[in-house]
Design a protein around this motif. Structure first.
Motif, PDB file in Angstrom:
ATOM      1  N   HIS A 118      39.486  54.315 -22.881  1.00  0.00           N
ATOM      2  CA  HIS A 118      39.802  55.190 -21.580  1.00  0.00           C
ATOM      3  C   HIS A 118      38.569  56.093 -21.661  1.00  0.00           C
ATOM      4  O   HIS A 118      37.606  56.566 -20.583  1.00  0.00           O
ATOM      5  CB  HIS A 118      40.787  56.465 -21.889  1.00  0.00           C
ATOM      6  N   ALA A 119      37.850  56.496 -22.863  1.00  0.00           N
ATOM      7  CA  ALA A 119      36.810  57.408 -23.256  1.00  0.00           C
ATOM      8  C   ALA A 119      35.493  56.584 -22.585  1.00  0.00           C
ATOM      9  O   ALA A 119      34.511  57.206 -21.972  1.00  0.00           O
ATOM     10  CB  ALA A 119      36.552  57.773 -24.643  1.00  0.00           C
ATOM     11  N   ILE A 120      35.429  55.342 -22.854  1.00  0.00           N
ATOM     12  CA  ILE A 120      34.402  54.387 -22.483  1.00  0.00           C
ATOM     13  C   ILE A 120      34.235  54.506 -21.089  1.00  0.00           C
ATOM     14  O   ILE A 120      33.352  54.438 -20.237  1.00  0.00           O
ATOM     15  CB  ILE A 120      34.536  53.065 -23.141  1.00  0.00           C
ATOM     16  N   ALA A 121      35.409  54.246 -20.359  1.00  0.00           N
ATOM     17  CA  ALA A 121      35.695  53.840 -19.077  1.00  0.00           C
ATOM     18  C   ALA A 121      35.338  55.350 -18.270  1.00  0.00           C
ATOM     19  O   ALA A 121      34.451  55.235 -17.102  1.00  0.00           O
ATOM     20  CB  ALA A 121      36.828  53.492 -18.575  1.00  0.00           C
ATOM     21  N   ASN A 122      35.848  56.394 -18.674  1.00  0.00           N
ATOM     22  CA  ASN A 122      35.559  57.679 -18.349  1.00  0.00           C
ATOM     23  C   ASN A 122      34.147  58.054 -18.440  1.00  0.00           C
ATOM     24  O   ASN A 122      33.348  58.574 -17.431  1.00  0.00           O
ATOM     25  CB  ASN A 122      36.342  58.624 -18.992  1.00  0.00           C
ATOM     26  N   ALA A 123      33.368  57.685 -19.390  1.00  0.00           N
ATOM     27  CA  ALA A 123      31.823  57.914 -19.498  1.00  0.00           C
ATOM     28  C   ALA A 123      31.023  57.225 -18.296  1.00  0.00           C
ATOM     29  O   ALA A 123      30.136  57.684 -17.723  1.00  0.00           O
ATOM     30  CB  ALA A 123      31.439  57.746 -21.003  1.00  0.00           C
ATOM     31  N   ALA A 124      31.611  55.916 -18.265  1.00  0.00           N
ATOM     32  CA  ALA A 124      30.717  55.078 -17.335  1.00  0.00           C
ATOM     33  C   ALA A 124      30.960  55.532 -15.992  1.00  0.00           C
ATOM     34  O   ALA A 124      30.170  55.630 -15.113  1.00  0.00           O
ATOM     35  CB  ALA A 124      31.236  53.644 -17.568  1.00  0.00           C
ATOM     36  N   TYR A 125      32.178  56.255 -15.656  1.00  0.00           N
ATOM     37  CA  TYR A 125      32.464  56.568 -14.068  1.00  0.00           C
ATOM     38  C   TYR A 125      31.806  57.877 -13.920  1.00  0.00           C
ATOM     39  O   TYR A 125      31.059  58.130 -12.965  1.00  0.00           O
ATOM     40  CB  TYR A 125      34.051  56.700 -14.154  1.00  0.00           C
ATOM     41  N   ASN A 126      31.638  58.779 -15.226  1.00  0.00           N
ATOM     42  CA  ASN A 126      31.183  59.996 -14.696  1.00  0.00           C
ATOM     43  C   ASN A 126      29.498  59.840 -14.474  1.00  0.00           C
ATOM     44  O   ASN A 126      28.619  60.521 -14.148  1.00  0.00           O
ATOM     45  CB  ASN A 126      31.296  61.044 -15.967  1.00  0.00           C
ATOM     46  N   ASP A 127      28.876  58.733 -15.216  1.00  0.00           N
ATOM     47  CA  ASP A 127      27.356  58.439 -15.400  1.00  0.00           C
ATOM     48  C   ASP A 127      27.119  57.885 -14.032  1.00  0.00           C
ATOM     49  O   ASP A 127      25.943  58.045 -13.571  1.00  0.00           O
ATOM     50  CB  ASP A 127      27.418  57.169 -16.350  1.00  0.00           C
ATOM     51  N   LYS A 128      27.965  57.177 -13.346  1.00  0.00           N
ATOM     52  CA  LYS A 128      27.939  56.828 -12.066  1.00  0.00           C
ATOM     53  C   LYS A 128      27.871  57.848 -11.082  1.00  0.00           C
ATOM     54  O   LYS A 128      27.091  57.720 -10.007  1.00  0.00           O
ATOM     55  CB  LYS A 128      28.679  55.613 -11.462  1.00  0.00           C
ATOM     56  N   LEU A 129      28.700  58.783 -11.244  1.00  0.00           N
ATOM     57  CA  LEU A 129      28.873  59.975 -10.426  1.00  0.00           C
ATOM     58  C   LEU A 129      27.448  60.699 -10.301  1.00  0.00           C
ATOM     59  O   LEU A 129      26.983  61.135  -9.323  1.00  0.00           O
ATOM     60  CB  LEU A 129      30.047  60.503 -10.530  1.00  0.00           C
TER      61      LEU A 129
END
Length: 91
Positions: free
Chosen positions: A78-89
């Motif tokens: 979840h931390a990996i996915a959340n970091a990728a999502y926030n990086d795309k934002l």
């Protein structure tokens, strides 16, 4: 005597299979560098390594450590996915 040898053989087979899974998952990360959605591959590989490490800990008799690892690994995904999502934002 024979039962102990059988348990040792099964333990060694589980460790070998899990180690092979970890190696193959790591190899796929190194080969697939230019994929469009690499984050999904990384999360999948984390799941593969999670299952393999769980088997290794169970085979070695570290039951408590195996279940702690099994509980914490989804948080890492979840931390990996959340970091990728926030990086795309932020782009």
């Amino acid at each position: 005597m024979i039962m102990e040898q059988f348990v040792d053989i099964v333990r060694d087979i589980l460790i070998f299979i899990a180690s092979f899974g970890i190696l193959m998952a790591s190899y796929r990360l190194w080969v697939e560098k230019d994929r469009k959605n690499m984050i999904y591959a990384r999360i999948h590989i984390l799941g593969v390594i999670d299952c393999a490490c769980f088997l290794i800990f169970m085979a070695l008799g570290e039951i408590l450590l195996a279940f702690v690892y099994l509980i914490l690994a989804p948080f890492l995904a979840h931390a990996i996915a959340n970091a990728a999502y926030n990086d795309k934002l932020s782009e």
